[in-house]
Design a protein around this motif. Structure first.
Motif, PDB file in Angstrom:
ATOM      1  N   LEU A  65       0.832  -1.204   0.000  1.00  0.00           N
ATOM      2  CA  LEU A  65       0.000   0.000   0.000  1.00  0.00           C
ATOM      3  C   LEU A  65       0.869   1.258   0.000  1.00  0.00           C
ATOM      4  N   ILE A  66       1.899   1.261   0.833  1.00  0.00           N
ATOM      5  CA  ILE A  66       2.809   2.415   0.887  1.00  0.00           C
ATOM      6  C   ILE A  66       3.421   2.668  -0.493  1.00  0.00           C
ATOM      7  N   GLU A  67       3.844   1.603  -1.163  1.00  0.00           N
ATOM      8  CA  GLU A  67       4.452   1.751  -2.490  1.00  0.00           C
ATOM      9  C   GLU A  67       3.460   2.329  -3.494  1.00  0.00           C
ATOM     10  N   ARG A  68       2.218   1.862  -3.445  1.00  0.00           N
ATOM     11  CA  ARG A  68       1.203   2.364  -4.383  1.00  0.00           C
ATOM     12  C   ARG A  68       0.899   3.839  -4.123  1.00  0.00           C
ATOM     13  N   ILE A  69       0.829   4.205  -2.856  1.00  0.00           N
ATOM     14  CA  ILE A  69       0.586   5.616  -2.528  1.00  0.00           C
ATOM     15  C   ILE A  69       1.766   6.464  -2.996  1.00  0.00           C
ATOM     16  N   ALA A  70       2.969   6.000  -2.746  1.00  0.00           N
ATOM     17  CA  ALA A  70       4.173   6.746  -3.146  1.00  0.00           C
ATOM     18  C   ALA A  70       4.242   6.934  -4.656  1.00  0.00           C
ATOM     19  N   ARG A  71       3.721   5.956  -5.414  1.00  0.00           N
ATOM     20  CA  ARG A  71       3.725   6.048  -6.884  1.00  0.00           C
ATOM     21  C   ARG A  71       2.520   6.826  -7.420  1.00  0.00           C
TER      22      ARG A  71
END
Length: 202
Positions: free
Chosen positions: A30-36
């Motif tokens: 989830l963190i990666e998707r938000i960051a992208r």
């Protein structure tokens, strides 16, 4: 800091934890998707009674409900009634698309009445106010849209639709394509009118 800023630093927020549990998605993913920029969690820091909702790639499809007054019917009680029906049937988010009446008061009342993330289209209010103040949307001061965005954010609006992609070159392409339907977005039509008349970029 915003959810995006936290995600880019690898921080997990309480809102991210809630979305991770709701959506059964690993916190790291989830963190990666938000960051992208693939997932958002609309939440204005000024709101404390907000239901946390994740929107984007790999998450459940969300339902948004549009409500709002018009110049012909600007009665807040009807908007609150629509809001409560939308909440009852399970909408995830709501947007106030009001164009009639006291727009600030209407928006603030809706925010007080709901626990759902609330969105707006700031160009609507900018256009309504410019017509009232200047007599025509073509006379809208470019600073007006930013003033409205700031006012709405200060009121607690969680997300906004802005028409950043509309440029003079894109308008030229639309003309050449020979579209069957004209611009169908009210906000896009407002901006197009202003851009064409003033021969200025969005």
């Amino acid at each position: 800091m915003t959810q995006l800023e936290h995600a880019k630093k690898g921080n997990i927020t309480s809102e991210m934890k809630i979305v991770s549990q709701q959506e059964k998605v690993k916190e790291g993913d989830l963190i990666e998707r938000i960051a992208r920029g693939e997932v958002i969690i609309p939440k204005n820091l000024r709101r404390s009674n907000l239901s946390i909702v994740g929107i984007g790639k790999g998450l459940r499809t969300k339902i948004n409900t549009n409500i709002g007054t018009s110049p012909d019917l600007a009665d807040i009680k009807y908007e609150i009634e629509k809001l409560k029906i939308a909440e009852k049937v399970g909408t995830d988010t709501v947007m106030d698309l009001s164009t009639g009446g006291d727009l600030d008061k209407i928006r603030r009342t809706i925010i007080k009445e709901t626990h759902l993330p609330l969105g707006t289209v700031p160009i609507y209010q900018a256009a309504v106010e410019s017509i009232a103040e200047e007599g025509n949307i073509t006379r809208m001061n470019p600073d007006k849209i930013f003033e409205v965005i700031e006012r709405q954010a200060e009121d607690g609006v969680d997300f906004m639709t802005v028409h950043c992609g509309l440029t003079l070159s894109s308008l030229e392409r639309l003309k050449k394509e020979g579209r069957i339907g004209d611009i169908v977005s009210r906000g896009g039509a407002f901006l197009t009118t202003w851009m064409v008349f003033n021969e200025r970029e969005n």
